[in-house]
Scaffold this motif. Sequence first.
Motif, PDB file in Angstrom:
ATOM      1  N   THR A   1       0.762  -1.105   0.189  1.00  0.00           N
ATOM      2  CA  THR A   1      -0.057   0.189  -0.352  1.00  0.00           C
ATOM      3  C   THR A   1       0.310   1.254  -0.235  1.00  0.00           C
ATOM      4  O   THR A   1       0.637   2.389  -0.618  1.00  0.00           O
ATOM      5  CB  THR A   1      -0.547  -0.201   0.995  1.00  0.00           C
ATOM      6  OG1 THR A   1      -1.836  -1.132   0.857  1.00  0.00           O
ATOM      7  CG2 THR A   1      -1.873   1.109   1.373  1.00  0.00           C
ATOM      8  N   GLU A   2       2.135   0.619   1.016  1.00  0.00           N
ATOM      9  CA  GLU A   2       2.729   2.139   0.732  1.00  0.00           C
ATOM     10  C   GLU A   2       3.822   2.327  -0.540  1.00  0.00           C
ATOM     11  O   GLU A   2       3.381   3.481  -1.049  1.00  0.00           O
ATOM     12  CB  GLU A   2       3.913   2.393   1.857  1.00  0.00           C
ATOM     13  CG  GLU A   2       3.536   2.313   3.445  1.00  0.00           C
ATOM     14  CD  GLU A   2       4.380   1.597   4.343  1.00  0.00           C
ATOM     15  OE1 GLU A   2       4.944   1.587   3.595  1.00  0.00           O
ATOM     16  OE2 GLU A   2       3.872   2.080   5.333  1.00  0.00           O
ATOM     17  N   ARG A   3       3.607   1.620  -0.494  1.00  0.00           N
ATOM     18  CA  ARG A   3       4.794   1.613  -2.225  1.00  0.00           C
ATOM     19  C   ARG A   3       3.328   1.930  -3.333  1.00  0.00           C
ATOM     20  O   ARG A   3       3.357   2.948  -4.212  1.00  0.00           O
ATOM     21  CB  ARG A   3       5.049   0.351  -3.211  1.00  0.00           C
ATOM     22  CG  ARG A   3       5.691   0.506  -4.157  1.00  0.00           C
ATOM     23  CD  ARG A   3       6.714  -1.080  -3.826  1.00  0.00           C
ATOM     24  NE  ARG A   3       7.261  -1.332  -3.398  1.00  0.00           N
ATOM     25  CZ  ARG A   3       7.752  -2.304  -3.118  1.00  0.00           C
ATOM     26  NH1 ARG A   3       7.514  -3.171  -3.340  1.00  0.00           N
ATOM     27  NH2 ARG A   3       8.559  -2.800  -2.046  1.00  0.00           N
ATOM     28  N   ASP A   4       2.531   1.502  -3.384  1.00  0.00           N
ATOM     29  CA  ASP A   4       1.350   1.973  -4.735  1.00  0.00           C
ATOM     30  C   ASP A   4       0.596   1.519  -4.401  1.00  0.00           C
ATOM     31  O   ASP A   4       0.487  -0.237  -4.942  1.00  0.00           O
ATOM     32  CB  ASP A   4       2.125   1.113  -6.283  1.00  0.00           C
ATOM     33  CG  ASP A   4       1.362   2.090  -7.250  1.00  0.00           C
ATOM     34  OD1 ASP A   4      -0.136   2.680  -6.728  1.00  0.00           O
ATOM     35  OD2 ASP A   4       1.529   2.431  -8.527  1.00  0.00           O
ATOM     36  N   ALA A   5      -0.792   1.897  -3.381  1.00  0.00           N
ATOM     37  CA  ALA A   5      -1.612   0.858  -3.287  1.00  0.00           C
ATOM     38  C   ALA A   5      -3.208   0.833  -4.032  1.00  0.00           C
ATOM     39  O   ALA A   5      -3.611  -0.524  -4.987  1.00  0.00           O
ATOM     40  CB  ALA A   5      -3.126   2.002  -2.365  1.00  0.00           C
ATOM     41  N   LEU A   6      -2.616   1.423  -5.058  1.00  0.00           N
ATOM     42  CA  LEU A   6      -3.894   0.984  -6.601  1.00  0.00           C
ATOM     43  C   LEU A   6      -3.222  -0.634  -7.204  1.00  0.00           C
ATOM     44  O   LEU A   6      -4.073  -0.663  -7.471  1.00  0.00           O
ATOM     45  CB  LEU A   6      -3.528   1.981  -7.399  1.00  0.00           C
ATOM     46  CG  LEU A   6      -5.347   1.960  -8.400  1.00  0.00           C
ATOM     47  CD1 LEU A   6      -6.335   1.885  -8.015  1.00  0.00           C
ATOM     48  CD2 LEU A   6      -4.447   3.682  -9.409  1.00  0.00           C
ATOM     49  N   ARG A   7      -1.801  -0.182  -7.142  1.00  0.00           N
ATOM     50  CA  ARG A   7      -1.623  -1.633  -8.455  1.00  0.00           C
ATOM     51  C   ARG A   7      -1.437  -2.727  -7.604  1.00  0.00           C
ATOM     52  O   ARG A   7      -1.915  -3.560  -8.265  1.00  0.00           O
ATOM     53  CB  ARG A   7       0.438  -0.611  -8.827  1.00  0.00           C
ATOM     54  CG  ARG A   7       0.860  -2.127  -9.182  1.00  0.00           C
ATOM     55  CD  ARG A   7       2.157  -1.732  -9.866  1.00  0.00           C
ATOM     56  NE  ARG A   7       2.285  -1.039 -10.788  1.00  0.00           N
ATOM     57  CZ  ARG A   7       2.364   0.822 -11.019  1.00  0.00           C
ATOM     58  NH1 ARG A   7       2.207   0.697 -10.399  1.00  0.00           N
ATOM     59  NH2 ARG A   7       2.204   1.405 -12.230  1.00  0.00           N
ATOM     60  N   ALA A   8      -1.248  -2.834  -6.169  1.00  0.00           N
ATOM     61  CA  ALA A   8      -1.158  -2.982  -4.929  1.00  0.00           C
ATOM     62  C   ALA A   8      -3.024  -4.292  -5.499  1.00  0.00           C
ATOM     63  O   ALA A   8      -2.914  -5.719  -5.009  1.00  0.00           O
ATOM     64  CB  ALA A   8      -0.748  -3.368  -4.186  1.00  0.00           C
ATOM     65  N   HIS A   9      -4.088  -2.976  -5.169  1.00  0.00           N
ATOM     66  CA  HIS A   9      -4.951  -3.994  -5.252  1.00  0.00           C
ATOM     67  C   HIS A   9      -5.326  -4.205  -6.544  1.00  0.00           C
ATOM     68  O   HIS A   9      -6.526  -5.250  -6.322  1.00  0.00           O
ATOM     69  CB  HIS A   9      -5.951  -2.945  -5.133  1.00  0.00           C
ATOM     70  CG  HIS A   9      -6.572  -2.931  -3.561  1.00  0.00           C
ATOM     71  ND1 HIS A   9      -7.257  -2.998  -2.825  1.00  0.00           N
ATOM     72  CD2 HIS A   9      -5.519  -1.838  -2.235  1.00  0.00           C
ATOM     73  CE1 HIS A   9      -6.933  -2.891  -1.235  1.00  0.00           C
ATOM     74  NE2 HIS A   9      -5.899  -2.389  -1.324  1.00  0.00           N
TER      75      HIS A   9
ATOM     76  N   LEU B   1      -8.009  -7.534  -8.177  1.00  0.00           N
ATOM     77  CA  LEU B   1      -8.658  -7.193  -9.542  1.00  0.00           C
ATOM     78  C   LEU B   1      -8.226  -8.435 -10.757  1.00  0.00           C
ATOM     79  O   LEU B   1      -8.682  -8.566 -11.671  1.00  0.00           O
ATOM     80  CB  LEU B   1      -9.144  -6.153 -10.109  1.00  0.00           C
ATOM     81  CG  LEU B   1      -9.208  -5.163  -8.981  1.00  0.00           C
ATOM     82  CD1 LEU B   1      -9.584  -3.109  -9.676  1.00  0.00           C
ATOM     83  CD2 LEU B   1     -11.006  -5.126  -9.027  1.00  0.00           C
ATOM     84  N   GLY B   2      -7.184  -8.339 -10.456  1.00  0.00           N
ATOM     85  CA  GLY B   2      -5.921  -9.498 -11.422  1.00  0.00           C
ATOM     86  C   GLY B   2      -6.135  -8.870 -12.332  1.00  0.00           C
ATOM     87  O   GLY B   2      -5.709  -9.555 -13.699  1.00  0.00           O
TER      88      GLY B   2
END
Length: 235
Positions: A125-133, A138-139
């Motif tokens: 999340t600290e690195r890149d929350a959107l990319r992680a999720h 979402l795959g």
Amino acid sequence: MTQPTSHEPHEPLVTRLNWLRAAVLGANDGIVSTAGLVVGVAGATSDRSDLLTAGLAGLLAGSMSMAAGEYVSVSTQRDSERAALVVEKRELREQPEAELEELTGLLEERGLTRDVAREAAVQLTERDALRAHARVELGINPDELANPWHAAGASFLAFTVGALLPLLAMVLPPASARLWVTVLSVLTALTFTGWWSARLGSAPAGRAMARNVAGGALAMAVTYAAGSLLGAAGV
């Protein structure tokens, strides 16, 4: 140091395999549909120009149809991916704690302990929350969303390459041999595409090849019989 004996394929490899499988299936469609068309016309006439006209018309119509269908399909997929990313971005902004807990739970489902999953979720999340999720929940790889133009071009090319085989096999040989040359060429090509598609899907090759060859043979037999009947009736 001991090396792992097996692992999940990396995402770029999976993507390439999917594209290759789509290309094989597109070529297979081009072979079967064009073979059925030219063999059907051959049942009604032996005129080379008529066969060439019908084959080229089928090739262009089929390749354009494949390209248009793939463009629409992948465009819809891309729109859905973008919409999902917009929703996820809003949720991360409005309820970050709930999203962090959700990411922790997803990582737990993948086999991590609660503490390790929580630490990993925090770091991601600290690195890149959107990319992680996007990746975990979402795959979706935000950097590699489906490209409808690439998909359309690949489908057009694959179908065209496949369709050229029965077309050339029908118009190039002398009239006395063209039907058998076409049938044998098509069945050989379908044997190969059946084997290759089975290999890509890790399925039994013999069954896939038999299905592919039987389907192509049936298509050519039916269209040839129809063409012969229409030719005999003078239609």
